[in-house]
Every structure is written in structure tokens, then in C-alpha cells.
Design an enzyme around this catalytic site. Sequence first.
Site: not given
Length: 349
Positions: A179-181, A184-185
Site C-alpha cells: 500500500h503506497c501512502p 493513497n492507493n
Amino acid sequence: MHPCSSVLHLLLRCMRGCCRHSRSRVPRRLRRHVSYIRLIFKSLYFNSLTNSDVVTDSVLEPVFWMVEVVTRWFGMVFVFLVVALTSSVVFIAYYCLLPLVLHTYSPGWMIWHICYGHWNLVMIVFHYYKATQTPPGYPSKTKTDVPFVSVCKKCIIPKPARSHHCGICKTCILKMDHHCPWLNNCVGHFNHRYFFSFCLFLTLGCMYCSVSGRHLFIDAYNTIDEVSQPPYTYKDRMFYKSVIYMWVLTSTVSVALGALTLWHALLITRGETSIERHINSKEAKRLAKRGRVYRNPFSYGKLNNWKVFFGVEKRSHWLTRVLLPSGHAPYGDGLTWDIYPLKKDMMPV
Ligand SMILES: [Zn+2]
Ligand SMILES: [Zn+2]
């Protein structure tokens, strides 16, 4: 009757018996009931699969929960940071770097800088937009004929191979990488290529700004103490400070993001996701103890892994699908996977 109340009933009977019967019988009966209660209590948390990893995970569960909540709530803040920092560097590049290129470089170098700089910028913007807006892919909740390897304990749905549950998105993700902050996805089957290309082109863009702006930075760094006094104006001060800001930011991002991009490039070469790297290395160690070698079933060979990742089916695709913006769908549906070795007609050329 509830099992707990029956146990209490037994315990009370036993204690009543304490008063009526001889003292020698009491401790043994009491001990038996106490051990019975202890057994019931242990059965509440007993798990034959429990090991130190599970215990560590349970202890760290509140920390994971906090990270998930913070990442979910601050998702848009991270995206805003990426957009704001990139925009500020682009603005400074146009305001400080471009005039230098136009006034001092030869026509050949001038054309190269203008073409490369704009191509790199288009690639960054396109891949960032696509990485944030493309859903990573979710397992079907209604289709039942898809082969699955396990059942998600949180979604209560069958999980196809390479799928994992994301605690932040609160759903299972096809071929989940992480999950890549900053996006945001989640990075999964359908946006993995966009994520990697974004990292690659942002690293190249930062390296470009850092290398091209090095002379400007050295000049600005050497004169920064003098610019606070006349004849330097406020505009001069802002110019020098902007150049230093751009060089420090782009150089730092080049190193940090460059390292991350190299790591992901290594994973793609091996045909693994970030999560699978962890699982596969554990599995390799387990099999090594038995004298066996682990083979990743989703790796089709180094070059073929890159072709599958980028969707390269013919030579011209290296240009049109890798070096130019392309919105083509990834290889496969993310639900079923071809296991090594691939059939010849299924393999891209
Ligand atoms: Zn799930
Ligand atoms: Zn996620």
C-alpha cells in the site's frame, strides 16, 4: 446450560463437599476442577500453528492499527505533498534552470534539454495520475469458478494466487505489492507498472535537475551570505534560495527514490512482488534445510519477467509501451496465473 456456568456449578459443589467430606479428598477434587477450568481457559486461545511470529504480530497489532489509521486518514496529505513538491521543482526549473540553458548552451544542447526535460515531465505526470487513479484489482466476490489458494479471514472470500489483504484499503488486492501512502492507493496487478514507471521517471527527473543545476547551486551556495546586503535585491535572494532548495530536494530524492526503484527493479527481474519476496525467502530457507531448492512459480526468466511486466509483445512496444505514455492493460487478469514454464505461444516475443 452454558459451559462456564456448568464449570462454576461443579466448583461450588466441590467447595460444598469440602465442608462435608474428609479433608484428604478435597484438594484432589479441587485440583481436578481447577485444572479443568484452566484447560477450558487455554482452549480459548490455543492454536497449534502459533509460533513466535504470531505472538510478535499480536503484540504489535496496536502499532499496525495506528499506522493503518494514520495512513488512511493522511492519504490525501501525502498526495498533496507529492504534487506540491513536484510543482515547486518544475516551477524553479522553468524560472531558474531554463533561462540558463537558453542563454549559455549551444543550439544542440538547448534542443536536447528542452526535449528531454519535457518528455520526462510528461512521463512523471502521466504515470502518477494513472497510478493513483487506476484501481489495483480486487478478487471477485460473486465469481465462484476462479481457482483460489486460501480464504481471506477478513473479507471471507476466496483469495486467488498472489492476492493479499490490505488493512488500509480493507479489502483483498490482486497481485498485491504494497500500500503506497504517496499514491493513497494500493499497488497491485492493474497499476503496478504505473507505480514503477512513476518511480523510475521521477528518479530520472530529479537526477536531471540535480546534474543540470549543479553549477547554479555552487554559485548560489558560495554567494548566499552576501545576498542579504545591497546591491542584491529581494528577487536575487529568492533566486539563490530557490536554486539551493531545488538542488537539495532533487539530490535527496534521487538517492532515496533511486534506491527504492532499484529494489523494485530487482523484484521485477525475479518475478516477485514485495510481499512475495518475504514469503519466498522464508520458503527458500525452509526447503534449503531439507536440501531442496525453491523455485518461484511466477518467474518466467529475467527478460521475460520484464516483458510480462511492461506488456511488451513485440520490439516496437519497448518504445510505445515503455518509453512513451501508454494505458494498455497488464498481461493476464490477475485472477489466474500461468505457472512456469509458459507455453511458447503464450509468451511475448
Ligand atoms: Zn481480504
Ligand atoms: Zn491498500
